[in-house]
Write a protein that holds these residues in place. Structure first.
Motif, short mmCIF file in Angstrom:
data_model
loop_
_atom_site.label_atom_id
_atom_site.label_comp_id
_atom_site.label_asym_id
_atom_site.label_seq_id
_atom_site.Cartn_x
_atom_site.Cartn_y
_atom_site.Cartn_z
N TYR A 185 31.41 50.00 -8.48
CA TYR A 185 30.12 50.70 -8.51
C TYR A 185 30.28 52.11 -7.93
O TYR A 185 30.87 52.29 -6.87
CB TYR A 185 29.07 49.93 -7.71
N ASN A 205 33.09 44.19 -10.89
CA ASN A 205 32.78 45.58 -11.21
C ASN A 205 33.08 46.54 -10.06
O ASN A 205 33.12 46.12 -8.89
CB ASN A 205 31.30 45.73 -11.58
N PRO A 263 33.50 47.85 -15.41
CA PRO A 263 34.19 46.56 -15.29
C PRO A 263 35.61 46.73 -14.74
O PRO A 263 36.30 47.70 -15.04
CB PRO A 263 34.21 46.03 -16.72
N SER A 291 28.06 51.06 -12.97
CA SER A 291 28.96 49.92 -12.81
C SER A 291 29.99 49.95 -13.93
O SER A 291 29.64 50.12 -15.09
CB SER A 291 28.20 48.59 -12.83
N GLY A 348 30.43 49.81 -19.39
CA GLY A 348 29.69 49.74 -18.14
C GLY A 348 28.22 49.97 -18.39
O GLY A 348 27.74 49.99 -19.53
N SER A 395 32.75 47.80 -4.56
CA SER A 395 33.10 46.90 -5.65
C SER A 395 32.79 45.45 -5.29
O SER A 395 32.60 45.11 -4.12
CB SER A 395 34.59 47.04 -6.01
#
Length: 275
Positions: free
Chosen positions: A173, A171, A244, A242, A225, A167
């Motif tokens: 990931y 975001n 948020p 990704s 995302g 992260s």
């Protein structure tokens, strides 16, 4: 004016096609459920020795073949119905505040035995122990299972699949990477388009409907995302999601148990993978 009329006709035709696929998918689902229910009754009778096959007849093999192909049809039907719901704005996600690390780890570990049985190594790793974000665990499960299914399809035995989480300030990931055959450069930009397939002689045994990745993108975007892929032919692919770092208004952080029917969900999602 002619272009406008042609455009409106094209939109109308596309709407009719989508409605047709949605309707026929619902029609398929009823007999499929009846077949699956009947198959379960037969399997129960086989287990109880109420049904005994003649010597040399591999009844279990035939029943497994019926089940796997029913699951293949069910997967296709579910995908078409969900895509149609998304197109018409009827597909909802139920956001809650969940630890996305635990959600993804549970999903990944639930398929560990299945992947290992294919001779593929599956590794889960994370740089963060906890990230509470707004998400729908059921839809996250759908996303991850779909990406893992693709990774298994295109990865040979002795290959490796990795699921990682990290992260930044904005975001979280999630990456799903494999050491498979990779995606041709000219296909990368279109891989999430509906009905798009990799045209490769190595993949002909696994070609599906081309709906799965389109559904993945839609589900990710419903979480606000985005998803993209990095790949090289004969080296492998990495799908990056990704999401948020945001939460929804709620009193408590929720926990989730995705173990219910997880075996059946995995069987359906992986039904078009043949050894």
């Amino acid at each position: 004016m002619e272009e406008k009329i042609a455009y409106e006709k094209a939109i109308e035709l596309e709407s009719i096609k989508s409605q047709f696929f949605s309707n026929i998918s619902h029609e398929f689902k009823t007999p499929l459920n009846i077949i699956l229910a009947t198959m379960q009754v037969i399997n129960k009778n086989i287990e109880n020795k109420s049904i005994i096959s003649i010597e040399g007849a591999n009844l279990d093999r035939y029943m497994n073949s019926i089940k796997q192909n029913c699951y293949r049809l069910l997967r296709l039907v579910n995908n078409i119905i969900d895509i149609s719901k998304i197109d018409y704005g009827y597909y909802d996600i139920e956001l809650g505040n969940y630890n996305i690390v635990s959600v993804v780890e549970d999903i990944t570990m639930s398929v560990l035995e299945y992947v290992n049985n294919k001779g593929i190594e599956l590794v889960f790793d994370t740089e963060v122990e906890e990230e509470i974000i707004a998400c729908d665990p059921d839809k996250i499960e759908r996303i991850i299972l779909n990406l893992l299914s693709n990774a298994i399809k295109y990865t040979e035995a002795d290959g490796k699949i990795s699921v990682n989480i990290y992260s930044d300030k904005e975001n979280v990931y999630i990456t799903v990477s494999d050491t498979g055959i990779g995606i041709p450069e000219e296909k990368i930009n279109n891989i999430f388009e509906r009905y798009e397939q990799i045209d490769n002689k190595l993949t002909r045994n696994f070609n599906g409907s081309g709906i799965g990745l389109s559904l993945v993108r839609s589900l990710v975007e419903m979480h606000e995302g985005r998803v993209w892929v990095e790949s090289k032919v004969n080296e492998g692919s990495k799908f990056i999601i990704s999401l948020p770092k945001k939460t929804v208004a709620t009193e408590n952080v929720k926990s989730v148990d995705l173990t219910k029917s997880k075996v059946e969900k995995c069987s359906i999602e992986f039904s078009d993978i043949y050894k």
